[in-house]
Design an enzyme around this catalytic site. Sequence first.
Site, PDB file in Angstrom:
ATOM      1  N   TYR A 176      -0.968  -0.577  10.242  1.00 60.38           N
ATOM      2  CA  TYR A 176      -1.345  -0.935   8.986  1.00 60.38           C
ATOM      3  C   TYR A 176       0.009  -0.136   8.181  1.00 60.38           C
ATOM      4  O   TYR A 176       0.394  -0.879   7.240  1.00 60.38           O
ATOM      5  CB  TYR A 176      -2.650  -0.246   8.511  1.00 60.38           C
ATOM      6  CG  TYR A 176      -3.088  -0.484   6.988  1.00 60.38           C
ATOM      7  CD1 TYR A 176      -3.205  -1.688   6.533  1.00 60.38           C
ATOM      8  CD2 TYR A 176      -2.753   0.689   6.311  1.00 60.38           C
ATOM      9  CE1 TYR A 176      -3.617  -1.765   5.069  1.00 60.38           C
ATOM     10  CE2 TYR A 176      -3.076   0.396   4.788  1.00 60.38           C
ATOM     11  CZ  TYR A 176      -3.675  -0.771   4.368  1.00 60.38           C
ATOM     12  OH  TYR A 176      -3.766  -1.075   2.862  1.00 60.38           O
TER      13      TYR A 176
ATOM     14  N   LYS B 244       2.867  -2.664   6.113  1.00 62.49           N
ATOM     15  CA  LYS B 244       2.809  -2.619   4.847  1.00 62.49           C
ATOM     16  C   LYS B 244       4.051  -2.294   4.145  1.00 62.49           C
ATOM     17  O   LYS B 244       4.574  -2.873   3.524  1.00 62.49           O
ATOM     18  CB  LYS B 244       1.566  -1.620   4.163  1.00 62.49           C
ATOM     19  CG  LYS B 244       0.481  -1.920   4.296  1.00 62.49           C
ATOM     20  CD  LYS B 244      -0.010  -3.322   3.370  1.00 62.49           C
ATOM     21  CE  LYS B 244      -1.291  -3.650   3.301  1.00 62.49           C
ATOM     22  NZ  LYS B 244      -1.825  -4.876   2.494  1.00 62.49           N
TER      23      LYS B 244
ATOM     24  N   SER C  76       0.880  -1.168   0.008  1.00 63.56           N
ATOM     25  CA  SER C  76       0.067   0.162   0.044  1.00 63.56           C
ATOM     26  C   SER C  76       0.922   1.244   0.100  1.00 63.56           C
ATOM     27  O   SER C  76       1.864   1.133   0.447  1.00 63.56           O
ATOM     28  CB  SER C  76      -1.010   0.231   1.328  1.00 63.56           C
ATOM     29  OG  SER C  76      -1.440   1.297   1.525  1.00 63.56           O
TER      30      SER C  76
HETATM   31  N1  LIG Z   1      -8.811  -0.671  -0.942  1.00 64.91           N
HETATM   32  C1  LIG Z   1      -7.850   0.236  -0.704  1.00 64.91           C
HETATM   33  O1  LIG Z   1      -7.893   1.598  -0.939  1.00 64.91           O
HETATM   34  C2  LIG Z   1      -6.446  -0.384  -0.876  1.00 64.91           C
HETATM   35  C3  LIG Z   1      -5.476   0.612  -0.774  1.00 64.91           C
HETATM   36  C4  LIG Z   1      -4.018   0.132  -0.749  1.00 64.91           C
HETATM   37  C5  LIG Z   1      -3.945  -1.058  -0.404  1.00 64.91           C
HETATM   38  N2  LIG Z   1      -4.978  -1.905  -0.450  1.00 64.91           N
HETATM   39  C6  LIG Z   1      -4.677  -3.442   0.054  1.00 64.91           C
HETATM   40  O2  LIG Z   1      -5.182  -4.143  -1.205  1.00 64.91           O
HETATM   41  C7  LIG Z   1      -5.620  -5.407  -0.567  1.00 64.91           C
HETATM   42  C8  LIG Z   1      -6.935  -5.841  -0.659  1.00 64.91           C
HETATM   43  O3  LIG Z   1      -7.588  -4.805  -0.276  1.00 64.91           O
HETATM   44  P1  LIG Z   1      -9.446  -4.560  -0.584  1.00 64.91           P
HETATM   45  O4  LIG Z   1      -9.666  -3.026   0.036  1.00 64.91           O
HETATM   46  O5  LIG Z   1      -9.729  -4.882  -2.018  1.00 64.91           O
HETATM   47  O6  LIG Z   1     -10.212  -5.737  -0.012  1.00 64.91           O
HETATM   48  P2  LIG Z   1     -11.027  -5.893   1.424  1.00 64.91           P
HETATM   49  O7  LIG Z   1     -12.215  -5.243   1.637  1.00 64.91           O
HETATM   50  O8  LIG Z   1      -9.968  -5.753   2.565  1.00 64.91           O
HETATM   51  O9  LIG Z   1     -11.229  -7.530   1.278  1.00 64.91           O
HETATM   52  C9  LIG Z   1     -10.277  -8.495   0.948  1.00 64.91           C
HETATM   53  C10 LIG Z   1     -10.612  -9.908   0.550  1.00 64.91           C
HETATM   54  O10 LIG Z   1     -10.050 -10.634   1.846  1.00 64.91           O
HETATM   55  C11 LIG Z   1     -10.993 -11.476   2.216  1.00 64.91           C
HETATM   56  N3  LIG Z   1     -10.316 -11.513   3.609  1.00 64.91           N
HETATM   57  C12 LIG Z   1     -10.256 -10.724   4.566  1.00 64.91           C
HETATM   58  N4  LIG Z   1      -9.530 -11.121   5.717  1.00 64.91           N
HETATM   59  C13 LIG Z   1      -9.396 -12.614   5.433  1.00 64.91           C
HETATM   60  C14 LIG Z   1      -8.643 -13.578   6.129  1.00 64.91           C
HETATM   61  N5  LIG Z   1      -8.305 -13.283   7.490  1.00 64.91           N
HETATM   62  N6  LIG Z   1      -8.299 -14.502   5.409  1.00 64.91           N
HETATM   63  C15 LIG Z   1      -8.674 -14.891   4.226  1.00 64.91           C
HETATM   64  N7  LIG Z   1      -9.408 -13.982   3.790  1.00 64.91           N
HETATM   65  C16 LIG Z   1      -9.716 -12.616   4.116  1.00 64.91           C
HETATM   66  C17 LIG Z   1     -12.152 -10.904   2.108  1.00 64.91           C
HETATM   67  O11 LIG Z   1     -13.214 -11.795   2.195  1.00 64.91           O
HETATM   68  P3  LIG Z   1     -13.920 -12.241   3.791  1.00 64.91           P
HETATM   69  O12 LIG Z   1     -14.080 -11.020   4.382  1.00 64.91           O
HETATM   70  O13 LIG Z   1     -15.034 -12.952   3.613  1.00 64.91           O
HETATM   71  O14 LIG Z   1     -12.905 -13.036   4.352  1.00 64.91           O
HETATM   72  C18 LIG Z   1     -11.984 -10.140   0.739  1.00 64.91           C
HETATM   73  O15 LIG Z   1     -12.229 -11.211  -0.221  1.00 64.91           O
HETATM   74  C19 LIG Z   1      -5.303  -5.432   0.983  1.00 64.91           C
HETATM   75  O16 LIG Z   1      -3.990  -5.944   1.330  1.00 64.91           O
HETATM   76  C20 LIG Z   1      -5.248  -4.055   1.243  1.00 64.91           C
HETATM   77  O17 LIG Z   1      -4.264  -3.418   2.346  1.00 64.91           O
HETATM   78  C21 LIG Z   1      -6.082  -1.453  -0.468  1.00 64.91           C
END
Ligand SMILES: NC(=O)c1ccc[n+]([C@@H]2O[C@H](COP(=O)([O-])OP(=O)(O)OC[C@H]3O[C@@H](n4cnc5c(N)ncnc54)[C@H](OP(=O)(O)O)[C@@H]3O)[C@@H](O)[C@H]2O)c1
Length: 253
Positions: free
Chosen positions: A152, A156, A139
């Site tokens: 966080y 990261k 991130s």
């Molecule tokens: N969204 C942003 O703005 C952003 C920005 C920078 C980086 N990121 C990074 O991108 C990645 C994805 O984030 P996102 O925002 O797209 O999604 P998210 O809303 O965090 O969901 C991620 C996915 O992971 C699953 N999950 C969560 N906890 C889990 C666990 N303990 N074991 C297995 N599966 C799990 C969730 O399903 P369940 O809850 O059903 O398990 C879902 O399918 C993360 O690493 C995040 O830090 C996101």
Amino acid sequence: MELGLNGKKAVVTGATRGIGRAIAELLASEGVDLAICARNQQEVDTAVSALAEKGVKVTGSVVDVADKASYQQWIAKVGDELGGIDIFVPNVSAGGGDMSDEGWVKNLNIDVLGTTRGIEAALPFLEHSANASIVIIASTAGVETFMGPQPYNAIKGALVIHGKQLSQSLAPQGIRVNCVSPGPVYFEGGAWQYIKENMPELYEGTLAQIPQGRMGSPEEIARAVAFLASPAASLITGVNLVADGGFTKRVQL
Ligand SMILES: NC(=O)c1ccc[n+]([C@@H]2O[C@H](COP(=O)([O-])OP(=O)(O)OC[C@H]3O[C@@H](n4cnc5c(N)ncnc54)[C@H](OP(=O)(O)O)[C@@H]3O)[C@@H](O)[C@H]2O)c1
């Protein structure tokens, strides 16, 4: 450009929604067989059905990446079922900003150990791949100050450093290791939708810092991941590819 992904086999964690789901969708579109996991059975089933419509082999399981034994057993099982693993994308994060001991431990368990344990389990398969690629989802929160001090961001940042270290040690075995660092990514049901509705000042303030004037989409992050994961990126290892519409201000020398 031909990415050369057709026929490859990938494991993507946390792929029922958001960025992980978009990565799985794009890889499937490119002809990649997939194993995905998340914690909600119904959402896993829905994602598997949608991905399978692209004509590739897809397997999905309920796995909590914080549970070492079942997580590593799942990777070994799907590696056998798929007939190998070429691409591993550890995508799950605990998110959040809980500064208590419990918060730090949660981010360590899910973000760091969810990555390192997954890589450990995938390595015996990756070692036999002609295009072995690990793409860690980090991130921009890990590369510049963002919001306040919180686990966080530090965690990261640790993933980016560890990815670089791994890229050096695994290169002789033909395994590339890269990170993708998304800036703010907006999607229905995601963190930024919640922030927009419940903390509008934080949402607007963040948006104002993005020169492109908008947040990213999961699909835009998925394209960065698919490229790094593909044979088209055969010379690229040890990078942290920032995809953020100009959100971060540092010069990446
Ligand atoms: N969204 C942003 O703005 C952003 C920005 C920078 C980086 N990121 C990074 O991108 C990645 C994805 O984030 P996102 O925002 O797209 O999604 P998210 O809303 O965090 O969901 C991620 C996915 O992971 C699953 N999950 C969560 N906890 C889990 C666990 N303990 N074991 C297995 N599966 C799990 C969730 O399903 P369940 O809850 O059903 O398990 C879902 O399918 C993360 O690493 C995040 O830090 C996101």
